[in-house]
Write a protein that holds these residues in place. Structure first.
Motif, mmCIF file in Angstrom:
data_model
loop_
_atom_site.group_PDB
_atom_site.id
_atom_site.type_symbol
_atom_site.label_atom_id
_atom_site.label_comp_id
_atom_site.label_asym_id
_atom_site.label_seq_id
_atom_site.Cartn_x
_atom_site.Cartn_y
_atom_site.Cartn_z
ATOM 1 N N VAL A 74 -33.413 8.726 -23.079
ATOM 2 C CA VAL A 74 -34.689 8.236 -23.602
ATOM 3 C C VAL A 74 -35.326 9.265 -24.527
ATOM 4 O O VAL A 74 -35.669 8.968 -25.681
ATOM 5 N N ASP A 75 -35.476 10.491 -24.044
ATOM 6 C CA ASP A 75 -36.143 11.498 -24.866
ATOM 7 C C ASP A 75 -35.278 11.927 -26.049
ATOM 8 O O ASP A 75 -35.794 12.186 -27.145
ATOM 9 N N GLY A 76 -33.986 12.021 -25.833
ATOM 10 C CA GLY A 76 -33.103 12.388 -26.939
ATOM 11 C C GLY A 76 -33.148 11.354 -28.053
ATOM 12 O O GLY A 76 -33.275 11.695 -29.232
ATOM 13 N N MET A 77 -33.076 10.087 -27.686
ATOM 14 C CA MET A 77 -33.112 9.036 -28.712
ATOM 15 C C MET A 77 -34.462 9.003 -29.415
ATOM 16 O O MET A 77 -34.531 8.806 -30.639
ATOM 17 N N ALA A 78 -35.523 9.192 -28.645
ATOM 18 C CA ALA A 78 -36.852 9.192 -29.252
ATOM 19 C C ALA A 78 -36.934 10.281 -30.315
ATOM 20 O O ALA A 78 -37.393 10.044 -31.440
ATOM 21 N N MET A 79 -36.452 11.451 -29.975
ATOM 22 C CA MET A 79 -36.474 12.567 -30.919
ATOM 23 C C MET A 79 -35.608 12.259 -32.135
ATOM 24 O O MET A 79 -36.022 12.483 -33.272
ATOM 25 N N HIS A 80 -34.419 11.751 -31.891
ATOM 26 C CA HIS A 80 -33.530 11.448 -33.009
ATOM 27 C C HIS A 80 -34.147 10.421 -33.950
ATOM 28 O O HIS A 80 -34.044 10.543 -35.173
ATOM 29 N N HIS A 81 -34.782 9.436 -33.385
ATOM 30 C CA HIS A 81 -35.361 8.412 -34.238
ATOM 31 C C HIS A 81 -36.543 8.957 -35.037
ATOM 32 O O HIS A 81 -36.705 8.638 -36.221
ATOM 33 N N LEU A 82 -37.362 9.784 -34.420
ATOM 34 C CA LEU A 82 -38.501 10.348 -35.154
ATOM 35 C C LEU A 82 -38.034 11.250 -36.288
ATOM 36 O O LEU A 82 -38.574 11.219 -37.395
ATOM 37 N N LEU A 83 -37.021 12.080 -35.999
ATOM 38 C CA LEU A 83 -36.577 13.053 -36.991
ATOM 39 C C LEU A 83 -35.716 12.416 -38.064
ATOM 40 O O LEU A 83 -35.579 12.941 -39.153
ATOM 41 N N ASN A 84 -35.150 11.288 -37.729
ATOM 42 C CA ASN A 84 -34.064 10.757 -38.524
ATOM 43 C C ASN A 84 -34.106 9.239 -38.610
ATOM 44 O O ASN A 84 -33.084 8.587 -38.372
#
Lengths: 198, 198
Positions: B166-176
């Motif tokens: 959950v947190d990894g995907m959230a970060m990836h989506h925000l950054l990328n």
DNA sequence: CCTTATTTAATACATTTGTATTAAATAATA
DNA sequence: TATTATTTAATACAAATGTATTAAATAAGG
């Protein structure tokens, strides 16, 4: 002729001092003066290598990127190992399992927050993302080629999932090392990779 | 007697202005002056509600925490739904799937970088971590109780894994957001949760 | 030893920052 | 309407910051 100084090595030393300031006091405290002091240089001297603060920060970020990517690419497959064990160890390489990797990851996290508000950094951020993604795709692909992976896995979604797990766990461990320990991080990764295999 | 002002509401308005500055220009630009201007107040006025900058930043961070936790807890189980669909929707709640959630997540990411160098913020960071962890544990547990989950899953490791995803995907989506789209994020989550089920 | 390209050190300056102070404005109550 | 507790606005000030400038120090080549 002047003192001969290896410019590149000196720049790296300054960038590593930048990392230290960022890890110790946060990126907002990474002033030119403090970085120069940490590197054991004067401000004027530092400015001979970096003509502006943003140039310095960018170089420091690129150095993290270089180190991570170098680490990803330096692993070569050896035939006589258990593939699952081999790839597991490979993914460990990009987790914050020792001091060096923790520092790099903390610095990267600080920079990531900057990426959100400075679109000129996006390119670099994406480069690391893409490299990591490709590296992890190879991990899944190797398991598939060697018939270790379960049938019916979707490569693309598996890569997304593994990538998120890696970065999510890294973040959780950095922010919360006592609640989410290094060992839990490792065990969870092993658990996940095993769950992909027959 | 003076103008009657709802102190709490005003503080929230200021905190939301703080979010806006952080999202637009980064946390290092979140000066008292700029926040006051964004909130449409004078600096002196703002200082009647927050006597220091760190108090203001802490309150703003707590507001993110409150909103996220409230969102986690407001969901109540309804009997007549497909459980997998229900829990999937529940986890969507904590992904950056709309503007409000993206803002909260971006602000949280900026604060997380601060947590690494300000140990007085750890408590709050851990609180959110623990709440999220507990919420996701319930997700897995519900699937297990209803016999949707595969046999032999390790609850603890599954929670670690889901939380990281959950947190990894959230970060990836925000950054990328262009390389890792909102849709990929959703599909990957659905894929993961399905992989846990029979 | 002397020259000179390069590096280093010191200082200066305008801007931004957090915080403090003080006077003016506001609006509910008596 | 007059009073007064509270809020708002304006200004001030010291500290920190990025950047620029200029003189001193350094060390390799002639």
């Amino acid at each position: 002729m002047p003192k001969i100084i290896d410019h590149h090595k000196r720049k790296i030393r300054i960038a590593e001092a930048t990392w230290k300031v960022i890890v110790d006091e946060g990126i907002e405290k990474a002033s030119v003066r403090k970085i120069a002091q940490t590197a054991g240089l004067s401000v004027g001297s530092l400015r001979h290598y970096f003509s502006s603060q943003s140039e310095l920060l960018r170089f420091s970020m690129e150095l993290v990127s270089d180190r991570v990517i170098q680490r990803l690419k330096s692993r070569e497959f050896s035939e006589d190992r258990d593939p699952l064990e081999f790839v597991t160890e490979g993914v460990f390489e990009v987790l914050p399992i020792d001091e060096e990797r923790k520092i790099e990851m903390e610095v990267w996290l600080a920079f990531s927050a900057k990426v959100l508000v400075d679109s000129t950094l996006s390119e670099l951020s994406n480069k690391v993302y893409d490299n990591m993604h490709q590296g992890l795709k190879n991990v899944i692909h190797v398991l598939q080629l060697l018939q270790y992976a379960k049938d019916g896995l979707c490569l693309e979604l598996e890569v997304n999932r593994l990538h998120a797990i890696v970065d999510g766990m890294a973040m959780h461990h950095l922010l919360n090392p006592e609640h989410f320990t290094e060992d839990e991080m490792k065990q969870t990764l092993i658990y996940h990779l095993q769950s992909l295999c027959k």
